[in-house]
Each structure stands twice: as C-alpha cells, then as structure tokens.
Scaffold this motif. Structure first.
Motif, mmCIF file in Angstrom:
data_model
loop_
_atom_site.group_PDB
_atom_site.id
_atom_site.type_symbol
_atom_site.label_atom_id
_atom_site.label_comp_id
_atom_site.label_asym_id
_atom_site.label_seq_id
_atom_site.Cartn_x
_atom_site.Cartn_y
_atom_site.Cartn_z
ATOM 1 N N VAL A 109 -63.585 52.438 28.425
ATOM 2 C CA VAL A 109 -63.699 53.885 28.339
ATOM 3 C C VAL A 109 -64.527 54.287 29.553
ATOM 4 O O VAL A 109 -65.665 53.834 29.710
ATOM 5 N N ASP A 110 -63.938 55.076 30.438
ATOM 6 C CA ASP A 110 -64.614 55.482 31.676
ATOM 7 C C ASP A 110 -65.126 54.286 32.476
ATOM 8 O O ASP A 110 -66.234 54.294 33.000
ATOM 9 N N GLY A 111 -64.332 53.216 32.543
ATOM 10 C CA GLY A 111 -64.690 52.051 33.345
ATOM 11 C C GLY A 111 -65.652 51.097 32.685
ATOM 12 O O GLY A 111 -66.034 50.089 33.273
ATOM 13 N N ARG A 112 -66.049 51.366 31.469
ATOM 14 C CA ARG A 112 -66.997 50.488 30.785
ATOM 15 C C ARG A 112 -66.342 49.877 29.565
ATOM 16 O O ARG A 112 -65.671 50.547 28.807
ATOM 17 N N GLY A 113 -66.566 48.597 29.399
ATOM 18 C CA GLY A 113 -66.135 47.903 28.198
ATOM 19 C C GLY A 113 -67.330 47.767 27.275
ATOM 20 O O GLY A 113 -68.337 48.447 27.435
ATOM 21 N N LEU A 114 -67.253 46.876 26.330
ATOM 22 C CA LEU A 114 -68.365 46.610 25.422
ATOM 23 C C LEU A 114 -69.248 45.543 26.059
ATOM 24 O O LEU A 114 -69.069 44.352 25.847
ATOM 25 N N GLY A 115 -70.178 45.961 26.894
ATOM 26 C CA GLY A 115 -71.062 45.029 27.574
ATOM 27 C C GLY A 115 -70.589 44.627 28.957
ATOM 28 O O GLY A 115 -71.305 43.961 29.682
ATOM 29 N N LEU A 116 -69.391 44.993 29.328
ATOM 30 C CA LEU A 116 -68.872 44.680 30.653
ATOM 31 C C LEU A 116 -68.484 45.961 31.374
ATOM 32 O O LEU A 116 -68.184 46.967 30.744
ATOM 33 N N VAL A 117 -68.471 45.883 32.681
ATOM 34 C CA VAL A 117 -68.016 46.988 33.512
ATOM 35 C C VAL A 117 -66.818 46.468 34.288
ATOM 36 O O VAL A 117 -66.814 45.323 34.738
ATOM 37 N N TRP A 128 -64.292 42.058 36.408
ATOM 38 C CA TRP A 128 -65.199 42.350 35.307
ATOM 39 C C TRP A 128 -66.583 41.809 35.600
ATOM 40 O O TRP A 128 -66.723 40.756 36.208
ATOM 41 N N GLY A 129 -67.596 42.495 35.125
ATOM 42 C CA GLY A 129 -68.938 41.983 35.321
ATOM 43 C C GLY A 129 -69.982 42.864 34.690
ATOM 44 O O GLY A 129 -69.701 43.733 33.856
ATOM 45 N N HIS A 130 -71.174 42.613 35.124
ATOM 46 C CA HIS A 130 -72.312 43.378 34.639
ATOM 47 C C HIS A 130 -73.439 43.194 35.643
ATOM 48 O O HIS A 130 -73.512 42.180 36.327
ATOM 49 N N SER A 139 -79.631 41.817 39.585
ATOM 50 C CA SER A 139 -78.645 40.741 39.611
ATOM 51 C C SER A 139 -77.288 41.305 39.219
ATOM 52 O O SER A 139 -77.194 42.294 38.496
ATOM 53 N N THR A 140 -76.241 40.671 39.718
ATOM 54 C CA THR A 140 -74.876 41.085 39.426
ATOM 55 C C THR A 140 -74.020 39.840 39.291
ATOM 56 O O THR A 140 -74.153 38.906 40.075
ATOM 57 N N VAL A 141 -73.145 39.835 38.302
ATOM 58 C CA VAL A 141 -72.122 38.805 38.181
ATOM 59 C C VAL A 141 -70.802 39.532 37.964
ATOM 60 O O VAL A 141 -70.714 40.446 37.156
ATOM 61 N N VAL A 142 -69.805 39.177 38.765
ATOM 62 C CA VAL A 142 -68.487 39.807 38.696
ATOM 63 C C VAL A 142 -67.449 38.697 38.799
ATOM 64 O O VAL A 142 -67.603 37.765 39.591
ATOM 65 N N SER A 143 -66.394 38.801 38.003
ATOM 66 C CA SER A 143 -65.366 37.770 37.996
ATOM 67 C C SER A 143 -63.988 38.379 37.806
ATOM 68 O O SER A 143 -63.839 39.393 37.118
#
Length: 176
Positions: A109-117, A128-130, A139-143
């Motif tokens: 919803v608006d680019g955000r998931g449940l705990g993920l962006v 996907w990441g956060h 810190s950032t992790v994206v996959s």
C-alpha cells in the motif's frame, strides 16, 4: 537462553516470552545469526563495530555508546551486514513465514508492505528491503525477490550515504 542483564523484558502476547527471547528462539538461533543482539539498556556494542557520529552545525560528535532502549523493539537490535543478508534471504525464500504470510507481507500500500518497503528503479527492477536508523547509525538491506541480487550497507549519519538520495543512487547502480 534468558536475556542478559539490562535487557528490557517486554512480553509478547503470543508466547508470554520477552520479545528478545522470542526473537532469539524463533529467528536468531534457527538462522545462525550470531552477530545480532538485543542490547536492552546496555550501552556497549559487542564485537568489532563502526563508530556512530552525528553532525550538528559544523561539529561532529561521537554518539556510539548510549542506551537504545528508549525506542524498545522498534530499533533495539544490533546486527552485522552479514546477518542482515542471511535474514533477508531466509525471509524472502520462505524459511521464516508460511507462503500465505509472505505473499501478504509482499503486498503493498503506497509502496510499503508489512515491514518491507518496495523500491522501483528506473530500469523497471522491483526490489524489497528495509532501512533502519538509530542515533548515529543508518543501515539498509535491499534484495531482489529471488534473493540473487542484494545490497546491504551501514553508515554513520554524519555522512550522506544513508540519505534517501544516496540510497536511490546506489539502488540504480546495483539493480540497473
């Protein structure tokens, strides 16, 4: 394994355990995340680690040691980039959640998931990441969803690589 002295003991409704015990039991141990901890009120960071800095006007201050419990479970976790990589792999390849839960988590919803962006970059890639920020650290992790391509980094706030603009530039470079 109980929490070390100084750890705030918030209990989860589901198990009655402290959230630190629940995270340790359900995530950290099964995935072998030995570089991840919940410090509670302890100000020391275990093992080798980067220093944290904040810039205020023209001065830079070392803010590495402080009590992170003021934000509770929202950010009271210390991890390594290697552990962040293992975690996102396990999350996206289905080792942590049932398939229906993962599908729901990846719905946005608006680019955000449940705990993920989800980030969409100019070449059409969707990743996907956060990211997380706590005084002096970012810190950032994206996959990619298939976990083949991943970007993980941690920086001090005193520099701009953790900024939205810096992160977007890195996403473009890695995924396009």
């Amino acid at each position: 394994m109980g929490q070390p002295a100084g750890v705030v003991q918030h209990r989860t409704r589901e198990s009655g355990r402290s959230y630190g015990d629940a995270i340790t039991h359900r995530v950290l141990r099964p995935l072998g995340l030995r570089g991840t901890s919940l410090p509670g009120t302890r100000v020391e960071i275990p093992g080798p680690h980067a220093r944290a800095y904040l810039r205020f006007e023209d001065e830079v201050f070392d803010v590495t040691e402080y009590d992170p419990s003021f934000i509770g479970a929202a950010g009271e976790m210390i991890s390594t980039t290697a552990d962040l990589n293992r975690f996102v792999d396990a999350l996206l390849d289905g080792r942590l959640l049932h398939p229906a839960q993962l599908r729901e988590m990846l719905g946005t919803v608006d680019g955000r998931g449940l705990g993920l962006v989800t980030y969409e970059v100019s070449c059409g890639a969707r990743v996907w990441g956060h990211n997380g920020r706590l005084t002096g650290y970012s810190s950032t992790v994206v996959s990619s969803e298939d976990t083949r391509t991943r970007m993980t980094f941690a920086v001090s706030w005193a520099w701009d690589f953790g900024s939205v603009t810096g992160r977007e530039a890195l996403l473009e470079e890695v995924y396009c």
